[in-house]
Design an enzyme around this catalytic site. Structure first.
Site, PDB file in Angstrom:
ATOM      1  N   GLY A   1      -1.346 -31.330 -18.904  1.00 59.06           N
ATOM      2  CA  GLY A   1      -1.289 -30.449 -20.066  1.00 59.06           C
ATOM      3  C   GLY A   1      -2.658 -29.940 -20.443  1.00 59.06           C
ATOM      4  O   GLY A   1      -3.665 -30.297 -19.826  1.00 59.06           O
TER       5      GLY A   1
ATOM      6  N   GLU B   1      -6.227 -32.619  -1.741  1.00 60.19           N
ATOM      7  CA  GLU B   1      -7.528 -33.081  -2.204  1.00 60.19           C
ATOM      8  C   GLU B   1      -7.746 -32.726  -3.672  1.00 60.19           C
ATOM      9  O   GLU B   1      -8.224 -33.552  -4.463  1.00 60.19           O
ATOM     10  CB  GLU B   1      -8.628 -32.455  -1.339  1.00 60.19           C
ATOM     11  CG  GLU B   1      -9.974 -33.129  -1.506  1.00 60.19           C
ATOM     12  CD  GLU B   1     -11.057 -32.428  -0.692  1.00 60.19           C
ATOM     13  OE1 GLU B   1     -10.726 -31.863   0.376  1.00 60.19           O
ATOM     14  OE2 GLU B   1     -12.212 -32.413  -1.152  1.00 60.19           O
TER      15      GLU B   1
END
Lengths: 228, 228
Positions: free
Chosen positions: B46, B108
């Site tokens: 968020g 990654e």
DNA sequence: ACAAAAGTGTTGTGCGTACACCCATGC
DNA sequence: GCATGGGTGTACGCACAACACTTTTGT
């Protein structure tokens, strides 16, 4: 916690799309806006969310102040968050739609609020993105009325099958076959037939029905398929 | 205008429910929260909405920062506005859900963000009302996958019919008949068959398909009925 | 008697559903 | 040659869709 304090804060509003239904069809409650910008333009009823209330509570407060009604079917629709949707400032608006039974008891409150019932077939230009909100709400109830008995929120306690059919036709914007409609709705066992007729719209008169509260609740939870 | 200035302002956040799919089923992207309150607890990704961006843009920014992906299917879900949903402060959160194709190119970035793919069948306790957000999102895509081709947002460019069926079974959480599934999906003319087989999961091999972009767009706009 | 709306059944058809066997290949 | 997953066709039942006439009663 200090991370929170660095963040931007926003005005958050609630706008309510209030639907009603009577013999003239599906209606929308619109107001003449009482403040700038766009004073005296048509608008949905709205208001700001307070620090001390949930968004749902804000929506309840706003529909209550508009209609005087405590218990209305109210559901969150969508949140409109473009930067420039309101030229008066950056305001995020959470839209709710409401379904209410039109009757005379609160017409005075509506008038005091500058509110009017406007046919959905004849909606005037609205401020901001309110037309988009109305479109979104109409699409929502068109989908919803096929899976949930929301139609009944809009009718008086006692109603006739032809009235109910008119409501569905108004929402879906196309005519339905009355035999198929009656068959489908009755075999749901959702309605209780009353021993009383409405003679206001025909000489023969149509039997009143009311919905069965338990069945109604079941369908609200489980849904149905109404492929009329 | 001055009326606006008297109003309360609020922190507004966006939380993203990010779905992915691979051979292990339907996955959710969750992070170990990096700040208090609830540091190190599982959480959705968020962030706060800025004054200078729309809510949609905030959702894009947050999914981009999480995944590194520019183009993701992103849709507003619901706005959560209870007063105490976040014990750290009164924060209104607009939830979005995203559908993305899992591949190695951005693992990654995910790791750097402390993000992990978690099976939807095995979701750990989440902070705040994030579990409710996930439930709402799951219900949404369950409905959605019956009327819109969202499933394909989750698959790689080339996929086999059995893969597609596994995806639908994972979303709907029940097994489907493979003959009926194949028939239904092929007669939509939504898929183009390739002259190439995937032999990774069987000896016979399954033909690859990809979706037809025009048909796909048509269905996105008009919808279909997928009553599998 | 006639106008106006309420009420009533049947039939066809398309779609979803259930179901069992052969195919291609790697090992 | 056998194990594994891919691929194929049919028959049934149900629910939606289309359709026309009778009933009631106020005027």
């Amino acid at each position: 916690m200090s991370f929170y304090r660095e963040q931007d804060k926003h005005y958050v509003a609630v706008d309510c799309i209030v639907f009603g239904f009577n013999e003239d069809g599906l209606k929308l409650l619109l107001i003449k806006r009482q403040m700038d910008p766009f004073k005296n333009h048509w608008s949905l009823m709205g208001g700001f969310v307070k620090e001390s209330e949930s968004i749902d509570d804000a929506a309840k407060r706003i529909t209550l102040s508009l209609t005087g009604l405590e218990q209305v079917y109210l559901e969150q629709l969508y949140t409109f968050g473009d930067i420039n949707r309101d030229p008066g400032g950056r305001i995020i608006s959470v839209a709710y739609y409401a379904l209410i039974k039109i009757n005379d008891s609160f017409q005075e409150i509506l008038e005091n609020n500058g509110a009017h019932w406007i046919s959905v077939n004849n909606i005037p230009p609205l401020i901001f993105d309110h037309e988009q909100m109305v479109d979104t709400a109409l699409n929502k109830i068109r989908k919803r009325c096929r899976t949930q008995p929301i139609g009944f929120e809009l009718l008086p306690e006692k109603f006739t099958i032809p009235q109910l059919q008119l409501l569905y036709e108004a929402i879906l914007m196309h005519p339905l076959d009355k035999r198929n409609f009656r068959k489908k709705i009755l075999e749901m066992n959702l309605l209780d037939k009353l021993n009383e007729k409405d003679r206001s719209s025909s000489k023969k008169g149509a039997f009143y029905y009311r919905f069965n509260p338990e069945k109604y609740k079941d369908f609200t939870l489980q849904g149905f398929s109404f492929e009329v």
